[in-house]
Design a protein around this motif. Structure first.
Motif, short mmCIF file in Angstrom:
data_model
loop_
_atom_site.label_atom_id
_atom_site.label_comp_id
_atom_site.label_asym_id
_atom_site.label_seq_id
_atom_site.Cartn_x
_atom_site.Cartn_y
_atom_site.Cartn_z
N SER A 59 0.86 -1.18 0.00
CA SER A 59 0.00 0.00 0.00
C SER A 59 0.89 1.22 0.00
CB SER A 59 -0.90 0.00 1.25
OG SER A 59 -1.56 1.23 1.40
N ASN A 60 0.30 2.37 -0.34
CA ASN A 60 1.08 3.61 -0.21
C ASN A 60 0.54 4.48 0.92
OD1 ASN A 60 -1.32 4.50 -1.42
ND2 ASN A 60 -0.28 6.13 -2.53
N SER A 61 -0.28 3.88 1.78
CA SER A 61 -0.91 4.64 2.86
C SER A 61 -0.28 4.31 4.21
CB SER A 61 -2.41 4.35 2.92
OG SER A 61 -3.00 5.01 4.02
N PHE A 62 -0.01 5.36 4.97
CA PHE A 62 0.42 5.23 6.36
C PHE A 62 -0.77 5.41 7.30
CE2 PHE A 62 5.26 5.89 6.40
CZ PHE A 62 5.40 5.27 5.17
N ARG A 63 -1.97 5.34 6.73
CA ARG A 63 -3.23 5.43 7.48
C ARG A 63 -3.44 6.82 8.05
NH1 ARG A 63 -0.88 1.19 10.01
NH2 ARG A 63 -1.92 1.40 12.03
N GLY A 99 -7.78 12.62 5.41
CA GLY A 99 -7.09 12.65 6.69
C GLY A 99 -5.98 11.64 6.81
N ALA A 100 -5.73 10.86 5.74
CA ALA A 100 -4.68 9.84 5.78
C ALA A 100 -3.37 10.42 5.27
CB ALA A 100 -5.09 8.63 4.95
N LEU A 101 -2.29 9.76 5.62
CA LEU A 101 -0.97 10.11 5.12
C LEU A 101 -0.59 9.08 4.06
CD1 LEU A 101 1.64 11.76 5.19
CD2 LEU A 101 2.41 10.35 7.11
N ALA A 102 -0.85 9.42 2.80
CA ALA A 102 -0.47 8.57 1.67
C ALA A 102 0.72 9.22 0.97
CB ALA A 102 -1.63 8.41 0.70
N VAL A 103 1.57 8.39 0.38
CA VAL A 103 2.82 8.90 -0.19
C VAL A 103 3.00 8.40 -1.61
CG1 VAL A 103 3.87 8.95 2.10
CG2 VAL A 103 4.27 6.98 0.62
N ASP A 104 3.81 9.14 -2.36
CA ASP A 104 4.30 8.67 -3.65
C ASP A 104 5.36 7.61 -3.38
OD1 ASP A 104 4.80 9.25 -6.73
OD2 ASP A 104 6.75 9.15 -5.74
N ARG A 105 5.12 6.39 -3.80
CA ARG A 105 6.00 5.27 -3.45
C ARG A 105 7.44 5.52 -3.90
NH1 ARG A 105 3.11 0.08 -2.86
NH2 ARG A 105 0.92 0.36 -3.38
N ASP A 106 7.58 5.88 -5.18
CA ASP A 106 8.92 6.03 -5.73
C ASP A 106 9.68 7.18 -5.05
OD1 ASP A 106 8.50 3.91 -7.44
OD2 ASP A 106 7.83 5.17 -9.09
N GLY A 107 9.02 8.32 -4.91
CA GLY A 107 9.67 9.46 -4.29
C GLY A 107 10.04 9.21 -2.85
N PHE A 108 9.14 8.52 -2.14
CA PHE A 108 9.38 8.21 -0.73
C PHE A 108 10.62 7.32 -0.58
CE2 PHE A 108 8.80 4.96 2.57
CZ PHE A 108 8.70 5.74 3.71
N ALA A 109 10.66 6.20 -1.30
CA ALA A 109 11.78 5.27 -1.16
C ALA A 109 13.09 5.91 -1.64
CB ALA A 109 11.50 3.99 -1.94
#
Length: 465
Positions: A59-63, A99-109
């Motif tokens: 997932s790309n969500s940190f909830r 209200g969730a913290l979702a991220v761009d997978r590629d940019g995050f890693a």
């Protein structure tokens, strides 16, 4: 303590996922030289696509990022305050998600990879670690996650005496104790048999008559189930925790002669035995959480809520965790780890991340944060007490190092049921509404005191190293 030529003690972190990356970062910021071992790309997994550190695979969500009303949001806040590299990258690569913290997978890693590679005290070593750490690695954090290689898992299993560490883990739901209707349910152990603590009423019992039981079985069989991922299809079930719907498919009375057997239990309202009984067992030392015994499941989450609320006594149940099914590799941490996340059988080894029995990206990184700090403190010859159990970090740590019952230990997300209750808080619905703000306020204050008492200035530490 082994050290580099410049006399800095060296920490070896095995696994470059969220927990391993966070552990390496925390130790380096405290002035400890780190070798971070990551097997990719020399050995790839069926789930990962790149060789980046901290790659997100499911997932790309940190909830939820709501620190005022959600335990995982509070954990985000605490990790930010503790200098988490995972939250640093998440905040810089977040996507619109309410209200969730979702991220761009590629940019995050990529951000985490770049930042760790730019840290002078961190050395990245590619290649799989397949055996227990050699004797000249006296300071180790194992953070290999749910896809721990078979050879290393076997070595850990041999050291700990635990059975197979890799299997389909069908997880039972957990219910908040104060949402169970005790006008319908009652406390009693089967045959009033005393438990280890001497009590004869250790279980909450929810009775079903024959029509209720037959409707429940029909709903289980018809309910929508989760699908296996491609890389999980060849992993066998762990026979000791079969999904409840798999047992139900073996015959209509399988559950009534298994986890829902009514023998040895008397419904105090009728004075007789029910047709079937669902039992709930205390899941944490605080008595705020109860798991549904034998109810491991692969039902989809919405189906679980719908179906399990048909059980008498659980009509208004709120769930601290819903059931799930996935390939997992984890330790029985309450039995095997000490308060500093060290393996009791070999204290030079700490464990972090999902292998410790926490569930979720953020929780995995949080245990990595603590493992890195514990290891740094040990290398520097100083004591580091764990964060107070009244904080999100401390509640999660306490759960896996003794707060959970070892005999029924299963992976867990952070939730307010892990926090010690607020003394004298009123019961009922109004008390529950007041509970979260009180828990959050106490956690914020207590974390501030812990950080102030134990934080080591990175600049000061590294200048003196």
């Amino acid at each position: 303590m082994a050290s580099d030529p410049d006399h800095r003690p060296r920490l070896h972190v095995i696994g470059g996922g969220l927990a391993g990356s966070e552990a390496a970062w925390q130790a380096a910021r405290a002035g400890i030289a780190v070798t971070l071992h990551e097997m990719r790309p020399e050995r790839r997994t069926a789930a990962h696509q790149t060789d980046r550190l901290a790659e997100l695979v499911c997932s790309n969500s940190f909830r939820s990022d709501d620190a005022d009303n959600n335990a995982v949001g509070l954990l985000h806040e605490e990790m930010r305050r503790a200098g988490s590299v995972v939250l640093w990258a998440a905040d810089r690569h977040k996507l619109p998600a309410g209200g969730a913290l979702a991220v761009d997978r590629d940019g995050f890693a990529q951000a985490i990879t770049d930042r760790l590679l730019a840290e002078p005290l961190i050395r990245l070593q590619r290649g799989e670690v397949t055996t227990l750490p050699p004797p000249d690695w006296p300071l180790v954090v194992v953070a290999t996650g749910p896809l721990t290689g078979a050879a290393l898992a076997d070595a850990i299993g041999g050291l700990t005496g635990e059975a197979s560490l890799a299997f389909f883990d069908a997880i039972a739901p957990i219910v908040y104790r104060d949402t169970i209707d005790m006008e319908r349910a009652w406390f009693q152990s089967r045959y009033d048999k005393p438990g280890p603590g001497g009590g004869t009423a250790d279980y909450i019992n929810c009775p079903l008559d024959r029509p209720q039981y037959e409707a429940f079985i029909a709903a289980l069989l018809a309910g929508e189930k989760t699908d296996f991922r491609a890389w999980e299809k060849d992993t066998p079930y762990f026979e000791g925790c079969l999904p409840i719907e798999v047992m139900a498919a073996r015959g209509p009375d399988t559950l009534r002669f298994g986890p829902m057997k009514p023998v040895g239990l008397t419904d105090p309202r009728t004075g007789s035995r029910a047709y079937a009984v669902v039992q709930l067992r205390q899941d944490n030392a605080l008595g705020t959480l109860f798991n549904i015994v034998g109810f491991q499941t692969k039902l989809k989450h919405a189906e679980q809520v719908r179906i399990f609320r048909t059980i008498p006594g659980l009509e208004q149940a709120e769930f601290a965790r819903l059931g799930g099914l996935h390939r997992n590799t984890f330790l029985n941490s309450p039995r095997l780890l000490d308060g500093e996340l060290r393996l009791k059988a070999d204290p030079r080894m700490r464990f972090a991340g999902q292998i410790t029995g926490v569930e979720g990206y953020v929780e995995s990184a949080a245990i990595g944060l603590l493992a890195g700090r514990f290891a740094a403190a040990e290398a520097q010859g100083r004591a580091l007490p764990p964060p107070p159990p009244t904080t999100a970090l401390g509640a999660l740590h306490t759960h896996i190092t003794g707060g959970a019952a070892a005999e029924s230990f299963q992976p867990m997300n952070v939730n307010f049921g892990l926090f010690p209750p607020i003394p004298d808080l009123r019961g009922g619905r109004r008390g529950r509404a007041e509970r979260k703000p009180a828990l959050v306020a106490r956690a914020r204050a207590d974390l501030g005191e812990w950080l102030a008492a134990n934080e080591t200035s990175s600049a000061d530490t590294r200048a003196s190293a």
